[in-house]
Design a protein around this motif. Structure first.
Motif, PDB file in Angstrom:
ATOM      1  N   GLY A   1       0.911  -1.329   0.093  1.00 58.96           N
ATOM      2  CA  GLY A   1       0.197  -0.104   0.008  1.00 58.96           C
ATOM      3  C   GLY A   1       0.818   1.210  -0.124  1.00 58.96           C
ATOM      4  O   GLY A   1       0.507   2.367  -0.725  1.00 58.96           O
TER       5      GLY A   1
ATOM      6  N   VAL B   1       2.203   1.837  -3.446  1.00 57.51           N
ATOM      7  CA  VAL B   1       1.539   2.286  -4.300  1.00 57.51           C
ATOM      8  C   VAL B   1       1.298   4.062  -4.160  1.00 57.51           C
ATOM      9  O   VAL B   1       1.434   4.883  -5.207  1.00 57.51           O
ATOM     10  N   SER B   2       1.370   4.438  -3.016  1.00 58.41           N
ATOM     11  CA  SER B   2       1.361   5.860  -2.704  1.00 58.41           C
ATOM     12  C   SER B   2       2.698   6.469  -3.359  1.00 58.41           C
ATOM     13  O   SER B   2       2.810   7.664  -3.618  1.00 58.41           O
TER      14      SER B   2
ATOM     15  N   PRO C   1       1.872   8.356  -7.446  1.00 57.55           N
ATOM     16  CA  PRO C   1       1.231   9.411  -6.869  1.00 57.55           C
ATOM     17  C   PRO C   1       0.028   9.892  -7.416  1.00 57.55           C
ATOM     18  O   PRO C   1      -0.999  10.473  -6.688  1.00 57.55           O
TER      19      PRO C   1
ATOM     20  N   LYS D   1      -2.328   8.151  -8.857  1.00 57.24           N
ATOM     21  CA  LYS D   1      -3.317   7.256  -8.715  1.00 57.24           C
ATOM     22  C   LYS D   1      -3.696   7.073  -7.467  1.00 57.24           C
ATOM     23  O   LYS D   1      -4.791   6.278  -6.936  1.00 57.24           O
ATOM     24  N   ARG D   2      -3.030   7.499  -6.371  1.00 54.44           N
ATOM     25  CA  ARG D   2      -3.069   7.161  -5.069  1.00 54.44           C
ATOM     26  C   ARG D   2      -4.482   7.865  -4.668  1.00 54.44           C
ATOM     27  O   ARG D   2      -5.240   6.964  -3.952  1.00 54.44           O
ATOM     28  N   GLU D   3      -4.978   8.766  -4.738  1.00 55.29           N
ATOM     29  CA  GLU D   3      -6.192   9.588  -4.382  1.00 55.29           C
ATOM     30  C   GLU D   3      -7.468   8.496  -4.963  1.00 55.29           C
ATOM     31  O   GLU D   3      -8.282   8.330  -4.255  1.00 55.29           O
TER      32      GLU D   3
ATOM     33  N   SER E   1      -7.168   5.270  -3.098  1.00 54.75           N
ATOM     34  CA  SER E   1      -7.900   5.255  -1.814  1.00 54.75           C
ATOM     35  C   SER E   1      -9.406   5.817  -1.523  1.00 54.75           C
ATOM     36  O   SER E   1     -10.099   5.108  -1.017  1.00 54.75           O
TER      37      SER E   1
ATOM     38  N   MET F   1      -1.092   3.049   2.278  1.00 54.39           N
ATOM     39  CA  MET F   1      -1.491   4.232   1.844  1.00 54.39           C
ATOM     40  C   MET F   1      -1.540   5.429   2.520  1.00 54.39           C
ATOM     41  O   MET F   1      -1.378   6.630   2.114  1.00 54.39           O
TER      42      MET F   1
ATOM     43  N   TYR G   1       1.534   7.243   3.888  1.00 52.07           N
ATOM     44  CA  TYR G   1       2.287   8.048   3.195  1.00 52.07           C
ATOM     45  C   TYR G   1       2.245   9.487   3.585  1.00 52.07           C
ATOM     46  O   TYR G   1       1.037   9.993   3.739  1.00 52.07           O
TER      47      TYR G   1
END
Length: 313
Positions: free
Chosen positions: A18, A21-22, A26, A28-30, A33, A214, A217
């Motif tokens: 996780g 991924v962040s 970066p 796609k992180r939001e 989540s 995630m 981060y």
């Protein structure tokens, strides 16, 4: 010991995924989540709770394990609140969430794999889930609602009973209650329904752990120097006091030994559940203490559980 190490390794790998991924995605992180949170909250986690409860002999769990979990949580949160109030004059807007962070453990995702690998049974984790979701959480939510209304942070036109009911009647609590009913009456779903629910439940743990990774981060722990004494005290109660108290209650009062005793202590040593942060935010309470205790207890749980396994197991 090997089972505990293996369980923690799996947990850390999924948290690390996780976090990766962040770091590496970066942009796609939001989006990831935002997609994971409702998926876990409304679908996979309720499925997991239903399967765990319905497949467990609740009569055996409620008889010993659930009372131990309840007594331990109540004494830990209550004693912390009294001490924090006496030492630091902690305001009412911060105290309820801080007390909950010392006594509400992450049994739903970290507890399940640890229980399976360490003691070979989900009975300890199911007992904690029963105590937390059906008793402890509703009590804290009532306190949160009263505190928020006192601070005038909730809409005044919303009835207190409706506020509490909306908070308690969430998918996870409902699924836990339904699973408990199925277990107590010996009901079973047809295999064509049980299998897809179990498949969705099996997905909950890795998704929860990745979501937590995630969320780590960009965190800067202990940045507020003024709150450090309260954070240190809350972390001490969660990481050390609660498992020691669980050992005292389980061994000296209920007479548990061996793997059963180890399972109780490991469950008490689990880090603070992210639900504490979720509940605090929902009622617009101060989240400074829960946010820090979740992070510090997650890091410190590993050596505490390994030590408990060495001493007891």
């Amino acid at each position: 010991m090997q089972g505990v190490i293996q369980g923690f390794t799996i947990v850390l790998i999924l948290i690390g995924l996780g976090l990766a991924v962040s770091v590496f995605l970066p942009r796609k992180r939001e989006a990831i989540s935002k997609g994971l949170t409702p998926l876990i909250f409304y679908i996979t986690n309720p499925c997991l709770m239903f399967i765990l409860l319905s497949d467990t002999d609740l009569r055996a769990v409620i008889g010993v394990f659930a009372p131990i979990a309840l007594i331990t949580a109540v004494l830990t949160g209550g004693l912390y609140a009294l001490l924090a109030r006496a030492l630091f004059k902690t305001p009412g807007s911060r105290l309820p969430a801080a007390a909950m962070s010392t006594s509400y453990v992450n049994a739903g995702n970290i507890g399940v794999p640890l229980a399976l690998y360490a003691v070979g049974s989900t009975s300890p984790v199911v007992s904690v889930l029963i105590a937390q979701l059906l008793i402890i959480a509703p009590v804290y939510l009532c306190i949160f609602a009263l505190t928020s209304r006192k601070n005038r942070e909730l809409q005044v036109n919303q009835h207190l009973g409706i506020t509490i009911l909306k908070s308690i009647a969430n998918p996870v609590t409902i699924a836990t209650f339904v699973g408990a009913v199925f277990s107590l009456f010996g009901w079973k779903l047809p295999e064509v329904l049980h299998s897809p629910i179990q498949m969705l439940g099996d997905a909950s743990i890795p998704l929860l752990l990745m979501a937590f990774g995630m969320a780590l981060y960009g965190q800067h722990p202990l940045s507020d120097k003024a709150l450090r004494p309260e954070i240190y005290l809350a972390t001490f109660f969660k990481v050390l006091f609660m498992p020691i108290l669980a050992w005292v209650v389980a061994h000296l009062v209920f007479g548990l030994e061996g793997l059963e005793l180890l399972g109780v202590v490991i469950m008490a040593a689990l880090p603070t559940a992210q639900n504490v942060l979720l509940f605090s935010q929902q009622f617009k309470l101060n989240i400074s203490i829960p946010r820090e205790v979740i992070l510090t207890s997650t890091i410190l749980t590993i050596p505490v559980v390994l030590l408990a396994t060495f001493l007891i197991g």
